[in-house]
Motif scaffolding. Structure first.
Motif, PDB file in Angstrom:
ATOM      1  N   LYS A   1      38.808  -0.931  10.687  1.00 13.58           N
ATOM      2  CA  LYS A   1      38.950  -0.985  12.297  1.00 13.58           C
ATOM      3  C   LYS A   1      37.832  -1.353  13.063  1.00 13.58           C
ATOM      4  CE  LYS A   1      40.497   3.458  11.875  1.00 13.58           C
ATOM      5  NZ  LYS A   1      40.742   4.727  12.184  1.00 13.58           N
ATOM      6  N   GLU A   2      36.735  -0.959  12.528  1.00 11.03           N
ATOM      7  CA  GLU A   2      35.553  -1.461  13.342  1.00 11.03           C
ATOM      8  C   GLU A   2      35.144  -2.891  13.222  1.00 11.03           C
ATOM      9  OE1 GLU A   2      30.704  -0.541  13.084  1.00 11.03           O
ATOM     10  OE2 GLU A   2      32.173   1.412  12.589  1.00 11.03           O
ATOM     11  N   ILE A   3      35.257  -3.497  12.125  1.00 13.01           N
ATOM     12  CA  ILE A   3      35.226  -4.887  11.908  1.00 13.01           C
ATOM     13  C   ILE A   3      36.322  -5.538  12.989  1.00 13.01           C
ATOM     14  CG2 ILE A   3      35.569  -6.697  10.361  1.00 13.01           C
ATOM     15  CD1 ILE A   3      34.115  -4.969   8.199  1.00 13.01           C
ATOM     16  N   ALA A   4      37.597  -5.175  12.804  1.00  8.45           N
ATOM     17  CA  ALA A   4      38.596  -5.772  13.708  1.00  8.45           C
ATOM     18  C   ALA A   4      38.284  -5.727  15.151  1.00  8.45           C
ATOM     19  CB  ALA A   4      39.951  -4.992  13.344  1.00  8.45           C
ATOM     20  N   LEU A   5      38.053  -4.376  15.665  1.00  9.33           N
ATOM     21  CA  LEU A   5      37.618  -4.300  17.142  1.00  9.33           C
ATOM     22  C   LEU A   5      36.416  -4.988  17.596  1.00  9.33           C
ATOM     23  CD1 LEU A   5      38.038  -0.273  17.137  1.00  9.33           C
ATOM     24  CD2 LEU A   5      39.281  -2.022  18.379  1.00  9.33           C
ATOM     25  N   LEU A   6      35.594  -5.155  16.604  1.00  9.37           N
ATOM     26  CA  LEU A   6      34.380  -6.292  16.930  1.00  9.37           C
ATOM     27  C   LEU A   6      34.611  -7.847  16.616  1.00  9.37           C
ATOM     28  CD1 LEU A   6      31.483  -3.867  15.715  1.00  9.37           C
ATOM     29  CD2 LEU A   6      32.182  -4.329  18.087  1.00  9.37           C
ATOM     30  N   GLY A   7      35.890  -8.152  16.357  1.00  7.99           N
ATOM     31  CA  GLY A   7      36.276  -9.520  16.309  1.00  7.99           C
ATOM     32  C   GLY A   7      36.259 -10.196  14.803  1.00  7.99           C
ATOM     33  N   GLY A   8      35.528  -9.403  13.906  1.00  8.38           N
ATOM     34  CA  GLY A   8      35.234  -9.857  12.305  1.00  8.38           C
ATOM     35  C   GLY A   8      36.652  -9.986  11.643  1.00  8.38           C
ATOM     36  N   ASP A   9      36.394 -10.687  10.587  1.00  7.33           N
ATOM     37  CA  ASP A   9      37.528 -11.007   9.760  1.00  7.33           C
ATOM     38  C   ASP A   9      37.751  -9.867   8.845  1.00  7.33           C
ATOM     39  OD1 ASP A   9      39.538 -12.349   8.116  1.00  7.33           O
ATOM     40  OD2 ASP A   9      37.940 -13.524   7.161  1.00  7.33           O
ATOM     41  N   ILE A  10      39.132  -9.322   8.929  1.00  6.61           N
ATOM     42  CA  ILE A  10      39.600  -8.292   7.930  1.00  6.61           C
ATOM     43  C   ILE A  10      40.335  -8.712   6.804  1.00  6.61           C
ATOM     44  CG2 ILE A  10      39.011  -6.400   9.532  1.00  6.61           C
ATOM     45  CD1 ILE A  10      42.247  -6.485  10.095  1.00  6.61           C
ATOM     46  N   ALA A  11      40.656 -10.089   6.556  1.00  7.78           N
ATOM     47  CA  ALA A  11      41.432 -10.447   5.811  1.00  7.78           C
ATOM     48  C   ALA A  11      41.049 -10.316   4.153  1.00  7.78           C
ATOM     49  CB  ALA A  11      41.473 -11.654   5.700  1.00  7.78           C
ATOM     50  N   PRO A  12      39.879  -9.982   3.985  1.00  8.51           N
ATOM     51  CA  PRO A  12      39.652  -9.620   2.445  1.00  8.51           C
ATOM     52  C   PRO A  12      39.849  -8.103   2.216  1.00  8.51           C
ATOM     53  CG  PRO A  12      37.729 -10.742   3.418  1.00  8.51           C
ATOM     54  CD  PRO A  12      38.528 -10.313   4.719  1.00  8.51           C
ATOM     55  N   PHE A  13      40.192  -7.238   3.332  1.00  6.78           N
ATOM     56  CA  PHE A  13      40.103  -5.727   3.055  1.00  6.78           C
ATOM     57  C   PHE A  13      41.548  -5.370   3.035  1.00  6.78           C
ATOM     58  CE2 PHE A  13      36.371  -6.849   5.507  1.00  6.78           C
ATOM     59  CZ  PHE A  13      35.485  -6.902   4.403  1.00  6.78           C
ATOM     60  N   VAL A  14      42.557  -6.188   3.655  1.00  5.52           N
ATOM     61  CA  VAL A  14      44.022  -5.516   3.899  1.00  5.52           C
ATOM     62  C   VAL A  14      44.919  -6.807   3.650  1.00  5.52           C
ATOM     63  CG1 VAL A  14      43.396  -3.767   5.528  1.00  5.52           C
ATOM     64  CG2 VAL A  14      43.880  -6.070   6.400  1.00  5.52           C
ATOM     65  N   SER A  15      46.165  -6.389   3.335  1.00  5.16           N
ATOM     66  CA  SER A  15      47.171  -7.474   3.142  1.00  5.16           C
ATOM     67  C   SER A  15      47.253  -8.274   4.428  1.00  5.16           C
ATOM     68  CB  SER A  15      48.338  -6.598   2.740  1.00  5.16           C
ATOM     69  OG  SER A  15      49.135  -6.192   3.792  1.00  5.16           O
TER      70      SER A  15
END
Length: 170
Positions: free
Chosen positions: A136-150
């Motif tokens: 959530k923190e990465i997403a809220l800061l604009g980072g790429d979360i693709a490696p962590f979730v479907s």
């Protein structure tokens, strides 16, 4: 012989690839695994309980595992286990810090009901650093979360972040 029922409880806000790994492996240990989506008052959820239940159901469906059900609950875990006639609690571990907390919880649960056994599963090495809070923190800061979730969960998180008015480079 009675059916061996296991529970895998968590907030799943959001469900990660690490959670999916524990679900897949935990389902092999019991006849029926119930993934219990709950609320933790010490956490600040991004998704409502109903949204999280639906998200986890969709992920379980994508995994194609027949013996897994998903339910929401808001009760003392041992009481819920008794109601579901579960005798096994599945808990995922990533690091030593997880173990200390989970060990204490397992001891308390054993005091409350000695018939309910806790089984710890170590997260796959490649998934150990993944935590919903960090996703959530990465997403809220604009980072790429693709490696962590479907991809499906990623889409839901990106939509939620945009609704919250956060901008990121997705």
């Amino acid at each position: 012989m009675s059916e061996r029922i296991g529970l895998y409880p968590g907030t799943f806000d959001p469900i990660t690839l690490g959670h999916a790994d524990i679900i897949r492996r935990g389902a092999k240990l019991v006849d029926r695994l119930i993934v219990g989506v709950t609320t933790n008052p010490s956490k600040d959820p991004m998704f409502s309980p109903a949204e999280r239940v639906e998200m986890v159901r969709a992920e379980v469906a994508r995994l194609g595992i027949e013996n897994v059900d998903v339910e929401g609950f808001n009760a003392l875990l041992v009481k819920w286990a008794q109601r579901k006639q579960a005798t096994v609690l599945i808990r995922g571990l990533r690091a030593v810090a997880d173990f200390e907390y989970e060990y204490q919880m397992a001891g308390m649960n054993q005091q409350l009901d000695p018939a309910v056994e806790t089984v710890f599963l170590m997260a796959d090495v490649s998934l150990q650093p993944i935590a919903s809070r960090l996703v959530k923190e990465i997403a809220l800061l604009g980072g790429d979360i693709a490696p962590f979730v479907s991809p499906e969960v990623r889409e839901q998180i990106v939509d939620r972040v945009q609704k919250l008015g956060r901008r990121g480079d997705y």
